[in-house]
Design an enzyme around this catalytic site. Structure first.
Site, PDB file in Angstrom:
ATOM      1  N   SER A 229      76.517  10.454 -66.452  1.00  0.00           N
ATOM      2  CA  SER A 229      76.643  11.445 -65.229  1.00  0.00           C
ATOM      3  C   SER A 229      78.315  11.230 -65.303  1.00  0.00           C
ATOM      4  O   SER A 229      79.003  10.216 -65.558  1.00  0.00           O
ATOM      5  CB  SER A 229      76.304  10.648 -64.077  1.00  0.00           C
ATOM      6  OG  SER A 229      76.997  11.046 -62.943  1.00  0.00           O
TER       7      SER A 229
ATOM      8  N   TYR B 261      74.953   3.039 -58.248  1.00  0.00           N
ATOM      9  CA  TYR B 261      74.068   3.802 -59.306  1.00  0.00           C
ATOM     10  C   TYR B 261      75.401   3.888 -60.296  1.00  0.00           C
ATOM     11  O   TYR B 261      74.788   4.139 -61.533  1.00  0.00           O
ATOM     12  CB  TYR B 261      74.085   5.197 -58.254  1.00  0.00           C
ATOM     13  CG  TYR B 261      73.724   6.418 -59.098  1.00  0.00           C
ATOM     14  CD1 TYR B 261      72.638   6.448 -59.845  1.00  0.00           C
ATOM     15  CD2 TYR B 261      74.557   7.399 -59.340  1.00  0.00           C
ATOM     16  CE1 TYR B 261      72.345   7.426 -60.862  1.00  0.00           C
ATOM     17  CE2 TYR B 261      74.282   8.455 -60.163  1.00  0.00           C
ATOM     18  CZ  TYR B 261      73.411   8.684 -60.916  1.00  0.00           C
ATOM     19  OH  TYR B 261      73.267   9.713 -61.722  1.00  0.00           O
TER      20      TYR B 261
ATOM     21  N   LYS C 290      74.842   3.508 -64.654  1.00  0.00           N
ATOM     22  CA  LYS C 290      75.235   4.864 -65.785  1.00  0.00           C
ATOM     23  C   LYS C 290      76.125   3.865 -66.775  1.00  0.00           C
ATOM     24  O   LYS C 290      75.994   4.394 -68.145  1.00  0.00           O
ATOM     25  CB  LYS C 290      75.573   5.893 -65.276  1.00  0.00           C
ATOM     26  CG  LYS C 290      74.643   6.640 -64.257  1.00  0.00           C
ATOM     27  CD  LYS C 290      73.532   7.380 -65.121  1.00  0.00           C
ATOM     28  CE  LYS C 290      72.447   7.549 -64.267  1.00  0.00           C
ATOM     29  NZ  LYS C 290      71.237   7.841 -65.031  1.00  0.00           N
TER      30      LYS C 290
END
Ligand code: NAD
Ligand code: UDP
Length: 339
Positions: free
Chosen positions: A125, A150, A154
């Protein structure tokens, strides 16, 4: 026909990738625990293409199940989409996010090693980029300094996969950094199906359009941008899915670790999105300005030059089709996959 394992393949992006894989002559094998999706999306992929992917309901942290899948299906390449993805929720439940996202990746790599599968594409992302980078973001912009668990998952998964590739030089790892996926398949049969109140802009807009939400709250109109609202790089999910087909060709033919941005390179403001949605669908969208949302960046957009050049991929859809296709899906499925 080559089999491609899609972890999280029942989800929003995975179901669109499944369609594009079938269109390109691959066969998708899906593992998904349905934590944030419905098996109906897999059936709908069958309706669209005439080919129903093989579906395993289960958790990617279940290494035994993964071992079984790799024995039952000869997998050429894995596309790893499975993960929890809500930024705000990750702040509330960090352990759940680290456990789910990191342990799923580790189990997957272990099982791939046992099965001799060496090709790995990861759904990363734009959130891995440091917030202090100048725009546009290129693959060598600075990463890290993430602002929520989050984003850190990643970032850490990119590190894990790079380490695994270094220790296993015959592996091929492709890290795809997505910008803001929106839109849906032209049939309106598959699309984004968030549970509860949507966090993201486009599903919130489409729920305002169905009347499920009263109005859109635009978070901040005092940013230093042309109209005071934040800028993002929205990309049609069909273009994103096609990028994965190109990434498979690349991954199967190279060793090493390679990173690609998947974005359009074009930034649009929240007000641009509202206007485009109203115009494309001839719908009036009530909105109001609300305070800034904590952690939002003023702007975030890519340069997709590397993917254009090396993958031979370019986003082709327009802002208008992003808005029209999002609405076409939501209008036909006001409650998502629920009856
Ligand atoms: P999604 O929630 O629709 O899809 C993710 C799927 O993974 C879901 O079907 C969920 O049930 C499944 N899943 C989660 N944990 C699992 C586990 N442990 N085992 C098996 N299945 C599991 O989300 P999406 O928008 O399709 O995103 C797909 C991937 O792309 C995610 O990794 C996400 O972080 C990444 N991504 C998404 C965006 C975005 O804005 N949508 C942006 C950048 C990156
Ligand atoms: N946004 C908004 N109202 C909403 C949801 C989002 O104004 O109900 C704004 C948000 O502040 C951001 C942009 O829309 O500026 C995109 O938000 P989204 O959560 O979709 O993507 P991200 O911020 O994660 O890139």
């Amino acid at each position: 026909m080559q089999n491609i394992l899609l972890t999280g393949g029942a989800g929003y992006i995975g179901s669109h990738i499944a369609v594009e894989l079938i269109n390109a002559g691959y066969f998708p094998v899906i593992i998904d625990n349905l934590a944030n999706s419905s098996e109906k999306s897999v059936e709908r992929v069958g309706k669209i293409t005439g080919v129903t992917p093989k579906f395993y309901r289960g958790d990617c942290r279940d290494e035994k199940l993964l071992d079984k899948i790799f024995v039952e299906a000869q997998i050429s390449c894995v596309i790893h989409l499975a993960g929890l993805k809500a930024v705000g929720e990750s702040v509330e439940k960090p352990l759940e996010y680290y456990d789910n996202n990191l342990n799923a990746t580790i189990a997957l790599c272990r099982s791939m090693k046992k099965a001799g599968v060496k090709n790995f594409i990861f759904s990363s992302s734009a959130t891995v980029y440091n917030s202090k980078n100048p725009m546009p973001l290129s693959e060598d912009s600075v990463t890290g300094g993430c602002t929520n668990p989050y984003g850190w998952t990643k970032y850490m998964i990119e590190q894990i996969l790079s380490g695994v590739q270094k220790a296993n030089p015959d592996w091929s790892v492709t890290l795809l950094r997505y910008f803001n996926p929106v839109g849906a398949h032209k049939s309106g049969l598959i699309g984004e199906n968030p549970r509860g109140i949507p966090n993201n802009l486009m599903p919130f807009i489409t729920q305002v359009a169905t009347g499920k939400r009263e109005k859109l709250n635009i978070f901040g109109n005092d940013y230093p941008t042309k109209d005071g609202t934040c800028i993002r790089d929205y990309i049609h999910v069909l273009d994103l899915a096609k990028g994965h087909v190109k990434a498979i060709e690349y991954t199967l033919n190279h060793n090493g670790v390679e990173v690609f941005n998947l974005g359009t390179g074009q930034g649009y403001s929240v007000l641009d999105m509202v206007e485009a949605f109203q115009k494309a669908n001839n719908i009036k969208l009530p909105y109001t300005f609300a305070p800034r949302r904590a952690g939002d960046l003023t702007e975030c957009y890519s340069t997709p030059a590397k993917a254009n050049k090396i993958l031979g991929w370019k986003a082709e859809e327009t802002l208008e089709t992003m808005c029209a296709d999002s609405w076409n899906w939501q209008r036909q499925n006001p409650n998502g996959y629920e009856e």
